[in-house]
Design a protein around this motif. Structure first.
Motif, PDB file in Angstrom:
ATOM      1  N   ASN A 197      39.558  13.280  52.251  1.00  0.00           N
ATOM      2  CA  ASN A 197      38.082  12.626  52.736  1.00  0.00           C
ATOM      3  C   ASN A 197      37.483  13.431  53.554  1.00  0.00           C
ATOM      4  O   ASN A 197      38.041  14.348  54.345  1.00  0.00           O
ATOM      5  N   VAL A 198      36.461  12.626  54.143  1.00  0.00           N
ATOM      6  CA  VAL A 198      35.685  13.346  55.372  1.00  0.00           C
ATOM      7  C   VAL A 198      36.411  13.461  56.467  1.00  0.00           C
ATOM      8  O   VAL A 198      36.014  14.502  57.355  1.00  0.00           O
ATOM      9  N   ARG A 199      37.271  12.570  56.734  1.00  0.00           N
ATOM     10  CA  ARG A 199      38.182  13.013  57.931  1.00  0.00           C
ATOM     11  C   ARG A 199      38.729  14.477  58.030  1.00  0.00           C
ATOM     12  O   ARG A 199      38.712  15.086  58.876  1.00  0.00           O
ATOM     13  N   GLN A 200      39.585  14.869  56.596  1.00  0.00           N
ATOM     14  CA  GLN A 200      40.147  16.020  56.634  1.00  0.00           C
ATOM     15  C   GLN A 200      39.172  17.224  56.542  1.00  0.00           C
ATOM     16  O   GLN A 200      39.313  18.243  57.173  1.00  0.00           O
ATOM     17  N   LEU A 201      37.927  16.925  55.908  1.00  0.00           N
ATOM     18  CA  LEU A 201      36.787  17.776  55.723  1.00  0.00           C
ATOM     19  C   LEU A 201      36.475  18.217  57.458  1.00  0.00           C
ATOM     20  O   LEU A 201      36.364  19.369  57.719  1.00  0.00           O
ATOM     21  N   ARG A 202      36.367  17.116  58.173  1.00  0.00           N
ATOM     22  CA  ARG A 202      35.989  17.649  59.836  1.00  0.00           C
ATOM     23  C   ARG A 202      36.888  18.531  60.341  1.00  0.00           C
ATOM     24  O   ARG A 202      36.541  19.491  61.095  1.00  0.00           O
ATOM     25  N   ALA A 203      38.125  18.178  60.337  1.00  0.00           N
ATOM     26  CA  ALA A 203      39.162  18.785  60.553  1.00  0.00           C
ATOM     27  C   ALA A 203      39.028  20.323  60.163  1.00  0.00           C
ATOM     28  O   ALA A 203      39.160  21.428  60.838  1.00  0.00           O
ATOM     29  N   ARG A 204      39.231  20.676  58.832  1.00  0.00           N
ATOM     30  CA  ARG A 204      39.134  21.771  58.363  1.00  0.00           C
ATOM     31  C   ARG A 204      37.575  22.668  58.706  1.00  0.00           C
ATOM     32  O   ARG A 204      37.810  23.851  58.849  1.00  0.00           O
ATOM     33  N   LEU A 205      36.516  21.976  58.691  1.00  0.00           N
ATOM     34  CA  LEU A 205      35.344  22.620  59.318  1.00  0.00           C
ATOM     35  C   LEU A 205      35.464  23.079  60.668  1.00  0.00           C
ATOM     36  O   LEU A 205      35.050  24.183  61.043  1.00  0.00           O
ATOM     37  N   ASP A 206      36.110  22.216  61.638  1.00  0.00           N
ATOM     38  CA  ASP A 206      36.498  22.598  63.128  1.00  0.00           C
ATOM     39  C   ASP A 206      37.358  23.885  63.149  1.00  0.00           C
ATOM     40  O   ASP A 206      36.985  24.709  63.862  1.00  0.00           O
ATOM     41  N   GLU A 207      38.237  23.930  62.263  1.00  0.00           N
ATOM     42  CA  GLU A 207      39.072  25.242  61.920  1.00  0.00           C
ATOM     43  C   GLU A 207      38.283  26.398  61.545  1.00  0.00           C
ATOM     44  O   GLU A 207      38.477  27.564  62.087  1.00  0.00           O
ATOM     45  N   ALA A 208      37.397  26.098  60.637  1.00  0.00           N
ATOM     46  CA  ALA A 208      36.569  27.301  59.931  1.00  0.00           C
ATOM     47  C   ALA A 208      35.513  27.794  60.736  1.00  0.00           C
ATOM     48  O   ALA A 208      35.323  29.156  60.689  1.00  0.00           O
ATOM     49  N   VAL A 209      35.024  27.067  61.928  1.00  0.00           N
ATOM     50  CA  VAL A 209      34.023  27.354  62.571  1.00  0.00           C
ATOM     51  C   VAL A 209      34.422  28.729  63.483  1.00  0.00           C
ATOM     52  O   VAL A 209      35.342  28.819  64.183  1.00  0.00           O
ATOM     53  N   GLY A 210      33.875  29.829  63.453  1.00  0.00           N
ATOM     54  CA  GLY A 210      34.182  30.704  63.989  1.00  0.00           C
ATOM     55  C   GLY A 210      35.247  31.840  63.372  1.00  0.00           C
ATOM     56  O   GLY A 210      35.660  32.968  63.884  1.00  0.00           O
ATOM     57  N   THR A 211      35.741  31.369  62.296  1.00  0.00           N
ATOM     58  CA  THR A 211      36.523  32.082  61.274  1.00  0.00           C
ATOM     59  C   THR A 211      35.618  33.308  60.362  1.00  0.00           C
ATOM     60  O   THR A 211      34.860  32.688  59.372  1.00  0.00           O
ATOM     61  N   PRO A 212      35.722  34.532  60.561  1.00  0.00           N
ATOM     62  CA  PRO A 212      34.887  35.137  59.775  1.00  0.00           C
ATOM     63  C   PRO A 212      35.269  35.235  58.205  1.00  0.00           C
ATOM     64  O   PRO A 212      36.494  34.894  57.823  1.00  0.00           O
ATOM     65  N   GLY A 213      34.158  35.192  57.279  1.00  0.00           N
ATOM     66  CA  GLY A 213      34.624  35.283  56.044  1.00  0.00           C
ATOM     67  C   GLY A 213      34.502  33.724  55.281  1.00  0.00           C
ATOM     68  O   GLY A 213      35.234  33.713  54.134  1.00  0.00           O
ATOM     69  N   THR A 214      34.304  32.680  55.909  1.00  0.00           N
ATOM     70  CA  THR A 214      34.540  31.491  55.474  1.00  0.00           C
ATOM     71  C   THR A 214      33.014  30.771  55.151  1.00  0.00           C
ATOM     72  O   THR A 214      32.071  30.998  55.947  1.00  0.00           O
TER      73      THR A 214
END
Length: 305
Positions: A154-171
Motif C-alpha cells: 500500500n501507499v505506506r510501504q511505497l512512501r517508505a521505499r521512496l524515502d529509501e530510494a531518494v539519493g540512490t543512483p539508478g532508481t
C-alpha cells in the motif's frame, strides 16, 4: 474436604488435572529427566510419528535439547535456559518458536518454570499452541502494509521505499493509472471495476518486468512502481513494457469499455525529495493521459545517458 485429604483419596487426580489442560506439559527432575507428561504431550507426539501412548517418561529433555543445539538456535537457548531454571538461577523462561509441517503453519510458546516437589527441585515444561494468534498478527500486518483488494503493497510501504530510494543512483519511479476506469465503474458496476484492479495486481506479480521492481497501489486506479534504471532508454523500455503488459492482461477482463494504462516515469535524482520525484512522474503521466492515454511518457530531464 481439605485438599490434602482429597488428594489422598484420589491419587490419580493430579494426573487428571494436567491431562485436562490443552497445552503440552512435562515435569522434569533436577537432571532434566522427564517424570510425567500429560495427554496433550502424548497426543502431539503421536500426531508427529511417535507410537500411540508414548509418554517419554525417562527421556532426558535437557539432553534432547542439547543434541539439537548445533542445528537449532531455539534448542540451544532452551537447553541453556532449562539448566538455569533447574539450578535456581532463572525464575521463568519463555520462547516463541515455529513448528511447521508440510500441511500447516504452526507456532508454539515454550514456558520453563521451576517446580518444587517432594523429592527435590525440577521444572515444568509447557508448550502452548499460539498459531491462532500468530496468524491473526500476520493478517493484521498484511492489512497494515498491503492493499486488500489487489494484494500489492500500500501507499505506506511505497512512501517508505521512496524515502529509501531518494539519493540512490539508478532508481526510477513510474506512476500509472487506468484509462476509462471510471467508465467501467459507471457502466459495468464496481464489482467489475474491482476485478479490473485485481487483474492489475496479478499482472504486476506475474510479469516480473524487472528484477528488484517494487509496485504499490496508491489508491483508486493509481499505482506506482520503483525500478532500477540507469539510463533514459532503459527507463523508457521499462515504462513501455509495463504499459504493454497491462494492455494485454486487462484485455482478458470482460468490460464494456476497453481498459488500458497510461504511464509516467522519471529517474530519482540524488539530493531531491520524494515529493520532487512524484511531481515529475505525475507530470509525465499527465502528458500521457492528455495525449490520449495508452502510452508511456518519460521525463528525461535529469536522467544520465
Amino acid at each position: 474436604m481439605p485438599l490434602t485429604a482429597l488428594l489422598s483419596s484420589a491419587p490419580d487426580l493430579p494426573q487428571a488435572v494436567i491431562d485436562a489442560l490443552p497445552m503440552q506439559l512435562a515435569v522434569v527432575d533436577h537432571d532434566g529427566t522427564i517424570l510425567r507428561t500429560n495427554a496433550a504431550w502424548m497426543g502431539f507426539a503421536a500426531e508427529n510419528g511417535a507410537p500411540e501412548g508414548t509418554d517419554f517418561v525417562g527421556v532426558n529433555y535437557l539432553h534432547v535439547c542439547r543434541a539439537s543445539a548445533h542445528s537449532s538456535e531455539d534448542a540451544a537457548a532452551t537447553a541453556a535456559a532449562l539448566r538455569e531454571v533447574l539450578e535456581g538461577d532463572r525464575a521463568h523462561f519463555v520462547l516463541e518458536y515455529p513448528c511447521h509441517t508440510p500441511r500447516a503453519m504452526r507456532w508454539f510458546e515454550l514456558h520453563l518454570t521451576p517446580l518444587e516437589y517432594a523429592e527435590g527441585r525440577g521444572a515444568l515444561v509447557a508448550h502452548i499452541d499460539v498459531t491462532a494468534r500468530k496468524l491473526a498478527e500476520q493478517r493484521l500486518d498484511q492489512l497494515a502494509h498491503h492493499d486488500e483488494l489487489t494484494g500489492l503493497p500500500n501507499v505506506r510501504q511505497l512512501r517508505a521505499r521512496l524515502d529509501e530510494a531518494v539519493g540512490t543512483p539508478g532508481t526510477a519511479l513510474l506512476l500509472f493509472d487506468l484509462d476509462r476506469f471510471k467508465d467501467v465503474n459507471d457502466t459495468d458496476g464496481h464489482l467489475v471495476g474491482d476485478r479490473v484492479l485485481q487483474a492489475v495486481g496479478a499482472i504486476v506479480h506475474e510479469v516480473a518486468l524487472v528484477p528488484g521492481a517494487f509496485c504499490a497501489r496508491q489508491g483508486g486506479d493509481e499505482f506506482a512502481m520503483l525500478v532500477p534504471a540507469g539510463t533514459t532508454s532503459t527507463l523508457a523500455g521499462h515504462a513501455e513494457g509495463l504499459r504493454l503488459a497491462l494492455r494485454r492482461g486487462l484485455a482478458r477482463v470482460a468490460t464494456t469499455h476497453a481498459v488500458t494504462a497510461s504511464v509516467g516515469a522519471t529517474p530519482i535524482v540524488a539530493g531531491e525529495t520524494a515529493t520532487d520525484a512524484i511531481a515529475r512522474a505525475d507530470a509525465a503521466l499527465y502528458r500521457a493521459k492528455a495525449a490520449g492515454g495508452d502510452r508511456a511518457v518519460v521525463d528525461p530531464a535529469t536522467a544520465p545517458e
